[in-house]
Design a protein around this motif. Structure first.
Motif, mmCIF file in Angstrom:
data_model
loop_
_atom_site.group_PDB
_atom_site.id
_atom_site.type_symbol
_atom_site.label_atom_id
_atom_site.label_comp_id
_atom_site.label_asym_id
_atom_site.label_seq_id
_atom_site.Cartn_x
_atom_site.Cartn_y
_atom_site.Cartn_z
ATOM 1 N N ALA A 117 0.832 -1.122 0.154
ATOM 2 C CA ALA A 117 -0.020 0.056 -0.029
ATOM 3 C C ALA A 117 0.926 1.318 -0.002
ATOM 4 O O ALA A 117 0.388 2.465 -0.837
ATOM 5 N N SER A 118 1.812 1.206 0.895
ATOM 6 C CA SER A 118 2.799 2.188 0.955
ATOM 7 C C SER A 118 3.653 2.661 -0.611
ATOM 8 O O SER A 118 3.628 3.666 -1.043
ATOM 9 N N LEU A 119 4.143 1.512 -1.036
ATOM 10 C CA LEU A 119 4.728 1.542 -2.544
ATOM 11 C C LEU A 119 3.674 2.183 -3.387
ATOM 12 O O LEU A 119 4.218 3.108 -4.244
ATOM 13 N N SER A 120 2.389 1.725 -3.459
ATOM 14 C CA SER A 120 1.520 2.154 -4.342
ATOM 15 C C SER A 120 1.137 3.673 -4.043
ATOM 16 O O SER A 120 0.934 4.383 -5.234
ATOM 17 N N ILE A 121 1.154 4.211 -3.086
ATOM 18 C CA ILE A 121 1.062 5.546 -2.747
ATOM 19 C C ILE A 121 2.239 6.365 -3.344
ATOM 20 O O ILE A 121 1.890 7.500 -3.809
ATOM 21 N N TRP A 122 3.516 6.001 -3.043
ATOM 22 C CA TRP A 122 4.571 6.602 -3.300
ATOM 23 C C TRP A 122 4.544 6.711 -5.138
ATOM 24 O O TRP A 122 4.915 7.649 -5.590
ATOM 25 N N ILE A 123 4.229 5.461 -5.626
ATOM 26 C CA ILE A 123 4.202 5.755 -7.231
ATOM 27 C C ILE A 123 3.065 6.514 -7.611
ATOM 28 O O ILE A 123 3.459 7.159 -8.624
ATOM 29 N N TYR A 124 1.857 6.542 -6.862
ATOM 30 C CA TYR A 124 0.724 7.563 -7.443
ATOM 31 C C TYR A 124 1.186 8.839 -6.939
ATOM 32 O O TYR A 124 1.145 9.842 -8.092
ATOM 33 N N MET A 125 2.202 9.275 -6.168
ATOM 34 C CA MET A 125 2.603 10.670 -5.727
ATOM 35 C C MET A 125 3.744 11.004 -7.139
ATOM 36 O O MET A 125 3.677 11.926 -7.461
ATOM 37 N N GLY A 126 4.524 9.934 -7.383
ATOM 38 C CA GLY A 126 5.591 10.233 -8.302
ATOM 39 C C GLY A 126 4.676 10.559 -9.911
ATOM 40 O O GLY A 126 5.156 11.283 -10.604
ATOM 41 N N MET A 127 3.796 9.808 -9.935
ATOM 42 C CA MET A 127 3.046 9.769 -11.174
ATOM 43 C C MET A 127 2.401 11.311 -11.388
ATOM 44 O O MET A 127 2.479 11.835 -12.394
ATOM 45 N N LYS A 128 1.732 11.486 -10.107
ATOM 46 C CA LYS A 128 1.047 12.989 -10.157
ATOM 47 C C LYS A 128 2.091 13.963 -10.305
ATOM 48 O O LYS A 128 1.970 15.185 -11.026
ATOM 49 N N LEU A 129 3.226 13.976 -9.683
ATOM 50 C CA LEU A 129 4.367 15.080 -9.733
ATOM 51 C C LEU A 129 4.971 14.922 -11.250
ATOM 52 O O LEU A 129 5.264 16.125 -11.705
ATOM 53 N N PHE A 130 5.257 13.845 -11.770
ATOM 54 C CA PHE A 130 6.310 13.909 -12.889
ATOM 55 C C PHE A 130 5.506 13.605 -14.259
ATOM 56 O O PHE A 130 6.009 14.125 -15.174
ATOM 57 N N TYR A 132 1.670 13.253 -14.942
ATOM 58 C CA TYR A 132 0.441 14.220 -14.858
ATOM 59 C C TYR A 132 0.654 15.588 -15.345
ATOM 60 O O TYR A 132 1.324 16.327 -14.647
ATOM 61 N N SER A 133 -0.197 16.254 -16.280
ATOM 62 C CA SER A 133 -0.054 17.563 -16.493
ATOM 63 C C SER A 133 -0.785 18.501 -15.299
ATOM 64 O O SER A 133 -1.744 17.727 -14.632
ATOM 65 N N PRO A 134 -0.566 19.838 -15.085
ATOM 66 C CA PRO A 134 -1.204 20.546 -14.066
ATOM 67 C C PRO A 134 -2.888 20.493 -14.424
ATOM 68 O O PRO A 134 -3.087 20.501 -15.662
ATOM 69 N N LEU A 135 -3.558 20.878 -13.509
ATOM 70 C CA LEU A 135 -4.872 21.181 -13.581
ATOM 71 C C LEU A 135 -5.613 22.142 -14.667
ATOM 72 O O LEU A 135 -4.581 23.368 -14.689
ATOM 73 N N PRO A 136 -6.477 22.077 -15.379
ATOM 74 C CA PRO A 136 -6.651 23.333 -16.306
ATOM 75 C C PRO A 136 -6.994 24.531 -15.380
ATOM 76 O O PRO A 136 -7.693 24.416 -14.109
ATOM 77 N N GLU A 137 -7.093 25.792 -15.900
ATOM 78 C CA GLU A 137 -7.492 26.854 -15.272
ATOM 79 C C GLU A 137 -8.872 26.813 -14.980
ATOM 80 O O GLU A 137 -9.344 27.604 -13.854
ATOM 81 N N SER A 138 -9.694 26.204 -15.286
ATOM 82 C CA SER A 138 -11.181 26.232 -15.232
ATOM 83 C C SER A 138 -11.499 25.444 -14.026
ATOM 84 O O SER A 138 -12.595 25.811 -13.348
ATOM 85 N N PHE A 139 -10.492 24.871 -13.399
ATOM 86 C CA PHE A 139 -10.595 24.232 -11.910
ATOM 87 C C PHE A 139 -10.325 25.329 -10.830
ATOM 88 O O PHE A 139 -10.745 25.067 -9.836
ATOM 89 N N ASP A 140 -9.881 26.328 -11.160
ATOM 90 C CA ASP A 140 -9.727 27.566 -10.213
ATOM 91 C C ASP A 140 -11.177 27.929 -9.778
ATOM 92 O O ASP A 140 -11.943 28.038 -10.405
#
Length: 174
Positions: A117-130, A132-140
């Motif tokens: 579970a810890s490893l999967s959370i670290w993988i998700y955080m790495g994917m989110k950081l490196f 995935y692109s940032p959220l569009p401006e319409s989410f502000d």
């Protein structure tokens, strides 16, 4: 039909004939005695609480055990406690208390589950950081407020939608 006959022939080839087990001299499996039916009728040993008598003895007969087996046919009060224990251990691997005692295996399972579970959370955080692109401006929040104001100005869906819940005379929600 052929499948049933083949299966029956294989089962008959594996099993010890019933007459062998019923004879006065007990059947031998290797150098161990077949002493009961067990939990499935096969000559195997397993400690199970629901079938307390295994099909074969745990240990093979040694000269010492053979002497004790002859002695056990007589009066059990003449046997010492060590001899009784030796007879028991020749037939059974563990006592009920020993094989039903908790093993602590759950600790290893829980440890591995938490590690994965810890490893999967670290993988998700790495994917989110490196990755995935940032959220569009319409989410502000400001962009969402501007979009809501524009929908109200355009009177989008005035019958039963969003604009029907807006009071245009007082500029507030109904």
């Amino acid at each position: 039909m052929a499948n049933i006959l083949l299966r029956r022939a294989l089962i008959d080839a594996i099993r010890v004939p019933a007459g062998t087990r019923a004879s006065s001299e007990l059947a031998k499996i290797g150098n161990r005695e077949w002493v009961g039916y067990g939990y499935n009728g096969q000559p195997n040993y397993v400690d199970r609480p629901d079938f307390p008598i295994p099909a074969v003895r745990f240990r093979p007969d040694t000269p010492d055990i053979k002497v004790l087996r002859e002695k056990e046919k007589g009066d059990w009060r003449k046997l010492t406690l060590e001899e009784k224990k030796a007879l028991y251990r020749a037939s059974f691997c563990q006592t009920f208390a020993e094989f039903q005692a908790p093993t602590g295996e759950w600790k290893g399972v829980l440890g591995w589950a938490l590690t994965i579970a810890s490893l999967s959370i670290w993988i998700y955080m790495g994917m989110k950081l490196f990755v995935y692109s940032p959220l569009p401006e319409s989410f502000d929040e400001d962009a969402q407020k501007a979009q809501l104001k524009r929908m109200l100005d355009l009177k989008v869906n005035p019958v039963d939608g969003l604009s029907s819940k807006w009071d245009y005379e007082n500029n507030r929600w109904k």
